[in-house]
Design an enzyme around this catalytic site. Structure first.
Site, PDB file in Angstrom:
ATOM      1  N   ASP A 125     -91.964 -32.368  30.777  1.00 55.85           N
ATOM      2  CA  ASP A 125     -91.540 -31.268  31.643  1.00 55.85           C
ATOM      3  C   ASP A 125     -90.093 -31.507  32.056  1.00 55.85           C
ATOM      4  O   ASP A 125     -89.804 -32.237  33.002  1.00 55.85           O
ATOM      5  CB  ASP A 125     -92.456 -31.171  32.865  1.00 55.85           C
ATOM      6  N   ALA A 126     -89.190 -30.921  31.266  1.00 57.87           N
ATOM      7  CA  ALA A 126     -87.759 -31.119  31.509  1.00 57.87           C
ATOM      8  C   ALA A 126     -87.062 -29.800  31.841  1.00 57.87           C
ATOM      9  O   ALA A 126     -85.960 -29.799  32.366  1.00 57.87           O
ATOM     10  CB  ALA A 126     -87.111 -31.755  30.272  1.00 57.87           C
ATOM     11  N   LYS A 127     -87.733 -28.698  31.513  1.00 56.93           N
ATOM     12  CA  LYS A 127     -87.228 -27.334  31.801  1.00 56.93           C
ATOM     13  C   LYS A 127     -85.753 -27.192  31.436  1.00 56.93           C
ATOM     14  O   LYS A 127     -84.940 -26.723  32.231  1.00 56.93           O
ATOM     15  CB  LYS A 127     -87.450 -26.968  33.260  1.00 56.93           C
ATOM     16  N   ARG A 128     -85.433 -27.561  30.223  1.00 59.95           N
ATOM     17  CA  ARG A 128     -84.047 -27.482  29.793  1.00 59.95           C
ATOM     18  C   ARG A 128     -83.658 -26.051  29.431  1.00 59.95           C
ATOM     19  O   ARG A 128     -84.483 -25.289  28.930  1.00 59.95           O
ATOM     20  CB  ARG A 128     -83.794 -28.395  28.590  1.00 59.95           C
ATOM     21  N   THR A 183     -90.817 -28.442  27.969  1.00 62.87           N
ATOM     22  CA  THR A 183     -90.646 -27.159  28.665  1.00 62.87           C
ATOM     23  C   THR A 183     -89.163 -26.769  28.646  1.00 62.87           C
ATOM     24  O   THR A 183     -88.279 -27.614  28.816  1.00 62.87           O
ATOM     25  CB  THR A 183     -91.125 -27.224  30.124  1.00 62.87           C
TER      26      THR A 183
END
Ligand SMILES: O=C(O)c1cc(=O)[nH]c(=O)n1[C@@H]1O[C@H](COP(=O)(O)O)[C@@H](O)[C@H]1O
Length: 279
Positions: free
Chosen positions: A96-99, A126
């Site tokens: 879960d890095a939401k880059r 993510t």
């Protein structure tokens, strides 16, 4: 030689282990509640315990990168080890890095999380599409090559998300629906399930969007954010069978005992299976 696509691997894991994803979010308050210090040794112990307790039984583990990044390079080293050990024990790891960035920089994120020889290679990552879905192309292409997945934010679980995600795009669709339609196009023809997932909060009541993307639907928000497994059919309707409910604090608060973590995950898995089956 190409790897088995993420969507197929995830479908199998969901069918055998149940669809639950447990988030590894080492909040300072959780470290304290577990009797650990908010330092690198505490982080290491916390993470190791969660992986040991759950990687051999839940379908997906989702480390939240920020909680590791806050300790700098030593935190990233803990994260790397957790990814390796969790995958070795049979869990799929969703980073879960939401880059989200312009395409040329997205290429570097893709190299970090989605290329097999990278130290942080994960089964999926993510990403945020709100720089334009096309900016994600390097990640989507890298994932196809390595048999990995990409989870794209659509309708997030936080109440602030609506002002962006429910806004109307030039052609009249909501921005979230525009993104979901792009995901459906990526997944077209994939069986049993595409490898591009959408993130849709379990907190939404009714998604109010067409979620038939032929891909997994990551559903955070159960537990600490107030949603329950019983909410899933109302939010996801006919797509509920593709939902991967994700719970972090709701499970992690039951530690540090391994048995407590396992019982919490098992109870949630039973509740989710019953809700999905309409019982
Ligand atoms: O992508 C996510 O995982 C995510 C998307 C979203 O819309 N809402 C959301 O809460 N998350 C993440 O899911 C986790 C939720 O944690 P808990 O509320 O403790 O279960 C956190 O790691 C969030 O960053």
């Amino acid at each position: 030689m190409s790897s088995e696509p993420f969507g197929a691997r995830l479908r199998r894991a969901m069918d055998t282990r149940g669809p639950l994803c447990v988030g590894i979010d080492p909040h300072a308050s959780l470290l304290t509640a577990w009797g650990l210090n908010d330092d690198i040794a505490g982080l290491e112990r916390f993470t190791r315990t969660v992986v040991e307790a759950l990687a051999d039984r839940v379908a997906v583990l989702k480390p939240q990168s920020a909680f590791f990044e806050r300790f700098g390079s030593r935190g990233i080293a803990v994260l790397e080890k957790a990814v390796e050990e969790a995958r070795a024990a049979g869990a799929l790891v969703l980073m879960d890095a939401k880059r989200g960035d312009i395409g040329s920089t997205m290429g570097a994120y893709a190299a970090t999380y989605l290329e097999k020889d990278s130290p942080l290679f994960s089964d999926a990552v993510t990403v945020s599409p709100y720089l334009g879905f096309g900016s994600l192309r390097p990640a989507l292409d890298a994932a196809v090559l390595s048999g990995a997945g990409v989870f794209v934010l659509a309708l997030t679980s936080n109440p602030e998300g609506a002002e962006v995600q429910r806004a109307t795009a030039a052609d009249g669709r909501s921005l979230a629906q525009l993104m979901l339609d792009h995901m459906a196009a990526e997944n077209e023809g994939m069986t049993p399930l595409g490898s591009v997932g959408a993130v849709v909060g379990a907190t939404l009541g009714d998604a109010g969007a067409n979620l038939a993307i032929n891909g997994p639907l990551l559903a955070p928000g159960i537990g600490a954010q107030g949603a329950t497994p019983a909410d899933l059919p109302g939010v996801f309707g006919a797509s509920v069978g593709n939902v991967v409910p994700s719970v972090s604090r709701g499970v992690l608060s039951q530690g540090p005992a391994v048995a407590g973590l396992r019982e919490a995950a098992e109870r949630l898995t039973d509740e989710i299976r019953a809700a999905v089956a309409g019982r």
